[in-house]
Structures are given as C-alpha cells and as structure tokens.
Design a protein around this motif. Structure first.
Motif, PDB file in Angstrom:
ATOM      1  N   LEU A 136      -3.912  -4.371  -3.492  1.00 35.30           N
ATOM      2  CA  LEU A 136      -4.890  -4.556  -2.417  1.00 35.30           C
ATOM      3  C   LEU A 136      -5.414  -5.990  -2.403  1.00 35.30           C
ATOM      4  O   LEU A 136      -5.680  -6.547  -1.339  1.00 35.30           O
ATOM      5  N   LEU A 162      -8.990  -2.910   5.240  1.00 39.21           N
ATOM      6  CA  LEU A 162      -8.799  -2.960   3.791  1.00 39.21           C
ATOM      7  C   LEU A 162      -9.940  -3.717   3.117  1.00 39.21           C
ATOM      8  O   LEU A 162     -10.407  -3.332   2.034  1.00 39.21           O
ATOM      9  N   THR A 219       0.806  -1.226   0.000  1.00 41.91           N
ATOM     10  CA  THR A 219       0.000   0.000   0.000  1.00 41.91           C
ATOM     11  C   THR A 219       0.834   1.269   0.000  1.00 41.91           C
ATOM     12  O   THR A 219       0.298   2.352  -0.254  1.00 41.91           O
TER      13      THR A 219
END
Length: 311
Positions: free
Chosen positions: A133, A156, A113
C-alpha cells in the motif's frame, strides 16, 4: 538530482509534447506521474540509488480497456522518447521489473493490492501488505485528465477502516509484548544472544509499524522503515529510542539499558492508545492493550481471529 525531480523535468520537456502530439487522441484518458517501486518514488534516493533502475522516465496510466485496445501504440510512443537526459540513462534490470512506461490503471493497482478496484471489505483491506500500500500511494501525479487514477489513489490514502486499524494495532501490540517485553529479557537472562538479537529486531520492526499505523501512514519496505518514521509527526522520542535499541549491543552490560528502552517505547504507545480512546487503560504491558483493541472491533470476522493475525 533526485529521481522525482528528474522524472518531472523529463515529463515537462518531453512528456507534455508527447501527450499533446502523438498521443493527443488519448489525452482525455491519460494520467502521468511517478508512483511505485524504487527509492525515488519515496524521495529516499541518493548517490547509491543510481546504479540500477534509475534515470529519466515516468508512468503513463490509462483505463485498462484503453490499454487492452491501444497499449502497443502507447508503449511505442513512450519508447520513442530520448533514452538519455541531463546526463542520466536508465538501466533497467529484470529483477526490478517494469517501473516506468505505460500501465492500465487496474493492472497497476492490482499488482500491489490484488484487486482490480479499490478494496471495499475489511478482509480485503487486511490481506494487502502494508508495504505494498505504501508503494501504491507514494510518489507524485503530474497530470490526470480523467481523474480516475487519482480517485483510486485518494481512496487508498484515506487509510484503513477503523476495525482493520484496530486489528493491525492489536497484532503489533501482541508481538511487541511477546518479543520485547517478555522474550528479550528472558533470552538475555539465559545467555542466548542469538535469540535476544532476533527478539529485539522483531520488537523494533513491529514498533515502527505501530508508529506508522498511529500516524495514519503505510509502513514501507523494511529498509526504509526508520527513514520513513523520521518524517512522522508522532512518536519522535520513541523513534530515537528504537534507533538506540538497534545500535546497542546485546550484551550483559547493556541488557538492562535495552529493556528500559523497550519499556519506554511500550509506555509511549500505551499512553497514546488510551489518549485517543482506542483503549480504556494505560497499562504498559502491550498484550493488555492488544486484547483491549480486539474487544473494540465491531466486525466479528476480525474479532474472532488470533490476535497476531493481520493478513
């Protein structure tokens, strides 16, 4: 044996004893599982996957401060585990990098990230590639004493904020309109098969990304896009049409057929956007849908961006 099954069995047979024995002093700070790069983390591994970076192993995650203090001892303890298990031996390649072993939690998530904490701002979310992701949230967590790794993971998995989702969908709609509804037919009419091939491929990849977004799932690396889309509950008919597009030659005989498939996919997405209230029109030309999505974005920074920007 599937890689995730192998990893869990290896953890049960050796990892638990490691954590309860040599690493007992750190147990309250440890999380264990298999998450990250590699087809086994997605459950897509097969016989071809065993030729490199496949074999017994799992990840141990600890807070970064602990890793900075005791990482060498943790790594040494992990390295003491048997290299061969159930007939498998892990052969790591430099190209793949580190896929199992000990990680600082912050370093693990920052690898994908770019942040040492969960994203907080729309722009932070927008800058993270979707496939990264997907990598950061795949796999399984076998054990998590402090819960920090799982808490980060859950944030997330909650998926994109509404404005970021709209911006990404707007981009996909614009690219699908340009590549599939506009440039594919024009390229075929010109007899430019090479441009038509690229237009069709761009359309397919953007459509698969849009389908993942509308299913609330991060799209993985391109080679797994179709495989992932097959498991999604929404747009099953469109996924079949996209497969047909990929399998049908770009020839004069098949041009009209492929244009019809493109329009069917676009109509399906337009209808879905309207049905969910993202737009107020069922117009199948997706440029119109994309512009409507942009108008609904509250964050002025995202709204001011070019429609095709999504990073």
């Amino acid at each position: 044996m599937k890689g995730m099954e192998l990893a869990r069995a290896y953890y049960e047979d050796y990892g638990r004893a490691l954590i309860d024995g040599p690493l007992a002093a750190y147990k309250s700070a440890i999380a264990v599982g298999l998450v990250g790069e590699g087809s086994e983390c997605f459950g897509y591994d097969d016989a071809f996957s065993t030729d490199h970076d496949f074999g017994p192993g799992f990840c141990i995650w600890v807070p970064q401060a602990l890793y900075d203090q005791a990482g060498a001892a943790l790594e040494a303890a992990y390295a003491s585990l048997p290299e061969e298990y159930l007939g498998y031996r892990r052969v790591a390649t430099p190209q793949a990098g580190k896929r199992v072993g000990v990680w600082g939690i912050e370093a693990f998530y920052a690898r994908y990230t770019g942040l040492a904490r969960p994203p907080r701002d729309n722009l932070e979310w927008l800058r993270i590639p979707e496939d990264f992701l997907a990598v950061a949230t795949n796999g399984e967590v076998f054990f998590d004493a402090p819960g920090l790794f799982s808490q980060w993971r859950a944030q997330l998995l909650d998926f994109y904020p509404e404005d970021v989702l709209r911006k990404k969908l707007a981009c996909r709609c614009a690219i699908m309109a340009q590549s599939g509804q506009y440039n594919y037919g024009r390229s075929m009419a010109r007899g430019d098969g090479h441009a038509a091939y690229l237009a069709c491929a761009t359309f397919i990849q953007s459509a698969l990304s849009a389908i993942h977004l509308l299913n609330g799932r991060y799209a993985p690396f391109y080679k797994w896009l179709f495989r992932s889309a097959e498991d999604l509950p929404l747009f099953r008919a469109s996924v079949l049409r996209l497969k047909a597009l990929a399998e049908t030659p770009d020839s004069a005989d098949h041009g009209p057929e492929k244009c019809a498939l493109i329009e069917a996919v676009c109509t399906d997405i337009a209808d879905h956007l309207a049905a969910r209230g993202y737009t107020q029109t069922r117009e199948p030309f997706l440029q119109v849908q994309g512009e409507a999505l942009i108008r609904g974005i509250a964050d002025s920074r995202l709204r001011a961006m070019h429609i095709m920007v999504d990073k």
